[in-house]
Write an enzyme that holds these catalytic residues in place. Sequence first.
Site, PDB file in Angstrom:
ATOM      1  N   ASN A 232       0.880  -1.172   0.000  1.00  0.00           N
ATOM      2  CA  ASN A 232       0.000   0.000   0.000  1.00  0.00           C
ATOM      3  C   ASN A 232       0.916   1.221   0.000  1.00  0.00           C
ATOM      4  OD1 ASN A 232      -1.381   2.350   0.975  1.00  0.00           O
ATOM      5  ND2 ASN A 232      -3.059   1.056   1.685  1.00  0.00           N
TER       6      ASN A 232
ATOM      7  N   GLU B 228      -3.848   1.701  -3.026  1.00  0.00           N
ATOM      8  CA  GLU B 228      -4.023   3.104  -2.659  1.00  0.00           C
ATOM      9  C   GLU B 228      -3.107   4.000  -3.501  1.00  0.00           C
ATOM     10  OE1 GLU B 228      -5.097   5.738   1.304  1.00  0.00           O
ATOM     11  OE2 GLU B 228      -3.983   3.873   1.578  1.00  0.00           O
TER      12      GLU B 228
ATOM     13  N   TYR C  16      -7.713  -4.137  -2.448  1.00  0.00           N
ATOM     14  CA  TYR C  16      -7.603  -3.098  -1.425  1.00  0.00           C
ATOM     15  C   TYR C  16      -8.954  -2.993  -0.708  1.00  0.00           C
ATOM     16  CZ  TYR C  16      -7.073   1.603   0.617  1.00  0.00           C
ATOM     17  OH  TYR C  16      -7.041   2.683   1.482  1.00  0.00           O
TER      18      TYR C  16
ATOM     19  N   ASP D  53      -3.704  -4.938   0.622  1.00  0.00           N
ATOM     20  CA  ASP D  53      -4.037  -4.362   1.921  1.00  0.00           C
ATOM     21  C   ASP D  53      -5.467  -4.771   2.230  1.00  0.00           C
ATOM     22  OD1 ASP D  53      -4.609  -2.863   4.137  1.00  0.00           O
ATOM     23  OD2 ASP D  53      -4.393  -0.908   3.165  1.00  0.00           O
TER      24      ASP D  53
ATOM     25  N   ASN E   7      -6.699  -4.812   5.274  1.00  0.00           N
ATOM     26  CA  ASN E   7      -7.142  -3.965   6.382  1.00  0.00           C
ATOM     27  C   ASN E   7      -7.725  -4.723   7.567  1.00  0.00           C
ATOM     28  OD1 ASN E   7      -6.666  -1.104   6.449  1.00  0.00           O
ATOM     29  ND2 ASN E   7      -7.698  -0.977   4.454  1.00  0.00           N
TER      30      ASN E   7
ATOM     31  N   ASP F 259       2.716   4.491   5.342  1.00  0.00           N
ATOM     32  CA  ASP F 259       2.560   3.890   6.670  1.00  0.00           C
ATOM     33  C   ASP F 259       2.542   2.364   6.596  1.00  0.00           C
ATOM     34  OD1 ASP F 259       0.149   4.170   5.322  1.00  0.00           O
ATOM     35  OD2 ASP F 259      -0.992   4.876   7.052  1.00  0.00           O
ATOM     36  N   HIS F 260       2.478   1.823   5.390  1.00  0.00           N
ATOM     37  CA  HIS F 260       2.597   0.383   5.156  1.00  0.00           C
ATOM     38  C   HIS F 260       3.977   0.069   4.602  1.00  0.00           C
ATOM     39  CE1 HIS F 260      -1.855  -0.610   5.220  1.00  0.00           C
ATOM     40  NE2 HIS F 260      -1.889   0.692   5.058  1.00  0.00           N
TER      41      HIS F 260
END
Length: 262
Positions: free
Chosen positions: A9, A36, A107, A150, A152, A252-253
């Site tokens: 991501n 993303e 995603y 991702d 999540n 952040d990933h």
Amino acid sequence: MPLTLATWNINSVRLREGLVARLLREEDPDVLCLQECKSPTEKIPVATFAALGYHHVVMRGQKGYNGVAIFSKRPIQDAGSVDFAGLDHARHVAARLDCGAMIHNVYVPAGGDIPDRDQNVKFGQKLDFFTHLRDHFHADRPSRAILVGDLNVAPLEDDVWSHKQMLKVVSHTPIEVEHFEEAREAGGWTDVTRLDQPQGKLYSWWSYRAPDWVTSDRGRRLDHVWATRDIIGAAHGSRVLKDARAWDGPSDHVPVFATFDI
């Protein structure tokens, strides 16, 4: 022929074009799946990655939000996409490799902050996405397939920094984990990363909000590599590139890798 695949991501492919190029130069995966991307398809910097040998690409873009792309050194064919949960979001794209194996790049919606679909529309959309994913792969059972992205959800106790404290936090709530596992089992998917690394804390995401993410290490394993049972015996070498979280201007990933002898 071994196939090394990475999923990441990137949280804006145009903003982090240089980081993607760095990953391709230093790690040299055969296939890179990005989520993303936050870009219309026509503005994704394909020329930069093609110059590094990634001449083959399938994408689904969306201005400012979502977006998924598969870059490959090996020939791939666009195998379509599914609008899971009917959100009209660019959250899935599939590609078929020259060896015949299929790659699904997914995603899943993050789900907002409140783990209650009556109070939070986004949480309901996340659960519906997993339900549609479950039903789709139950009806059209995949074979010789890899699903990455991702997703999540951090499903296992060791996939979060504190199981007890995260039980009411979106990404680790019991209802999300239930939907996640139902979708995985319906497609006959196996978690490649945990097959390779069954024990111990393992994260692929650390919040931007943490002033010192290394010291606090309050991570979550949100990024996954799954494979169907007919090729799971060919999977190995799964790893998480934690160092990428410390690169300049990071997502952040971080990337997650796996290799398949297919």
